[in-house]
Design an enzyme around this catalytic site. Structure first.
Site, mmCIF file in Angstrom:
data_model
loop_
_atom_site.group_PDB
_atom_site.id
_atom_site.type_symbol
_atom_site.label_atom_id
_atom_site.label_comp_id
_atom_site.label_asym_id
_atom_site.label_seq_id
_atom_site.Cartn_x
_atom_site.Cartn_y
_atom_site.Cartn_z
ATOM 1 N N HIS A 1 0.854 -1.188 0.000
ATOM 2 C CA HIS A 1 0.000 0.000 0.000
ATOM 3 C C HIS A 1 0.891 1.239 0.000
ATOM 4 O O HIS A 1 1.987 1.227 0.570
ATOM 5 C CB HIS A 1 -0.866 0.066 1.261
ATOM 6 C CG HIS A 1 -2.151 -0.680 1.186
ATOM 7 N ND1 HIS A 1 -2.788 -1.194 2.297
ATOM 8 C CD2 HIS A 1 -2.966 -0.971 0.150
ATOM 9 C CE1 HIS A 1 -3.913 -1.790 1.947
ATOM 10 N NE2 HIS A 1 -4.049 -1.664 0.640
ATOM 11 N N CYS B 1 -2.294 2.852 9.188
ATOM 12 C CA CYS B 1 -3.283 1.836 8.824
ATOM 13 C C CYS B 1 -4.468 1.830 9.791
ATOM 14 O O CYS B 1 -5.590 1.531 9.393
ATOM 15 C CB CYS B 1 -2.643 0.451 8.799
ATOM 16 S SG CYS B 1 -1.610 0.129 7.365
#
Length: 273
Positions: free
Chosen positions: A167, A263
């Site tokens: 990511h 996150c």
């Protein structure tokens, strides 16, 4: 003098956090997770945000969705507009409607269910000028034009090439959104994307391989305070030299699933004044 801007964040308690499958190189189901320690570390992060003057909203965790603690992946909010997520892996698909239901129940008008795969703030990083958008492992390049049309902001596509940095938020962090300041790890990106980043952000803070591998780029900044994994010690001095106040936190249990501070944190950006 750096000034912190009050933020509003959405977080989800790790009530069901486990590593029961592997969808990135960090995840090893044979390594046990300590649920009590994971909760303690998550609560510490939540409390630090509140102590810094930020608002933390809570999303109820759903059984059988162990990665729901990683709230950044559930939606992207820019100028009060909500673009939901569409997950690449079936293990996480059910998280998307849970996020959209929260927004519908909390005063956000018409949250948009996306057509193309995007894993929200996992792959979208927002500054005052651009939305930086990761691709290569999870989010579809088609999601970039979808986000640009929806938010009305230019989207810059960046190719991720190292599977450890699956990511964008594992390889790049926004330090000061108002000033378009970022830090990133060049080794996570393709040569062309490195050139784009160097052109757009010539004064960016560049992380070493060691600090990137400690998930040091999975950080959250309010414009002054930068919350980041304590294992990324090499970033502390450079951040201070630039006028930021690093706030090291222990997120070691969450690291077992490839996630850390960012996150666990979705930013609820208000409508433009």
């Amino acid at each position: 003098m750096r000034t912190a801007t009050p933020r509003r964040y959405l977080m989800c308690p790790p009530a069901h956090f486990r590593v029961t499958y592997s969808i990135n190189p960090w995840m090893d189901p044979t390594k046990p997770v300590d649920p009590a320690l994971a909760l303690f570390q998550w609560e510490d992060l939540r409390d630090r945000y509140r102590a810094l003057g930020h608002t933390v909203e809570l999303l109820d965790p759903v059984p059988d969705l162990p990665d729901m603690v990683f709230a950044a992946n559930g939606a992207t909010v820019v100028d009060g507009k909500v673009l939901g997520a569409r997950f690449a892996n079936p293990e996480r698909e059910a998280e998307a409607p849970a996020h959209l239901a929260w927004f519908r129940s909390n005063g956000f008008p018409d949250p948009r269910e996306p057509v193309h795969i995007n894993e929200a703030e996992g792959d979208f990083a927002v500054t005052s000028t651009w939305i930086l958008a990761g691709q290569g492992f999870r989010s579809s390049p088609l999601s970039h034009s979808e986000a640009q049309e929806f938010f009305g902001r230019p989207v810059i596509g960046l190719e991720l090439t190292d599977p450890r940095y699956y990511h964008l938020d594992t390889a790049l962090a926004v330090l000061d959104d108002a000033r378009d300041e970022i830090m990133y790890y060049p080794g996570a990106f393709s040569p062309g994307s490195r050139a784009v980043l160097a052109r757009l952000f010539p004064d960016a803070l560049l992380a070493t391989d060691r600090d990137a591998a400690a998930l040091g780029l999975n950080a959250v900044s309010d414009g002054r305070n930068v919350l980041l994994p304590r294992t990324a010690g090499g970033l502390l001095g450079p951040l201070r030299e630039r006028g930021f106040e690093p706030v090291p936190v222990d997120m070691s249990e969450l690291h077992k699933a490839g996630g850390s501070v960012k996150c666990c944190t979705q930013e609820l950006r208000p409508p433009a004044p």
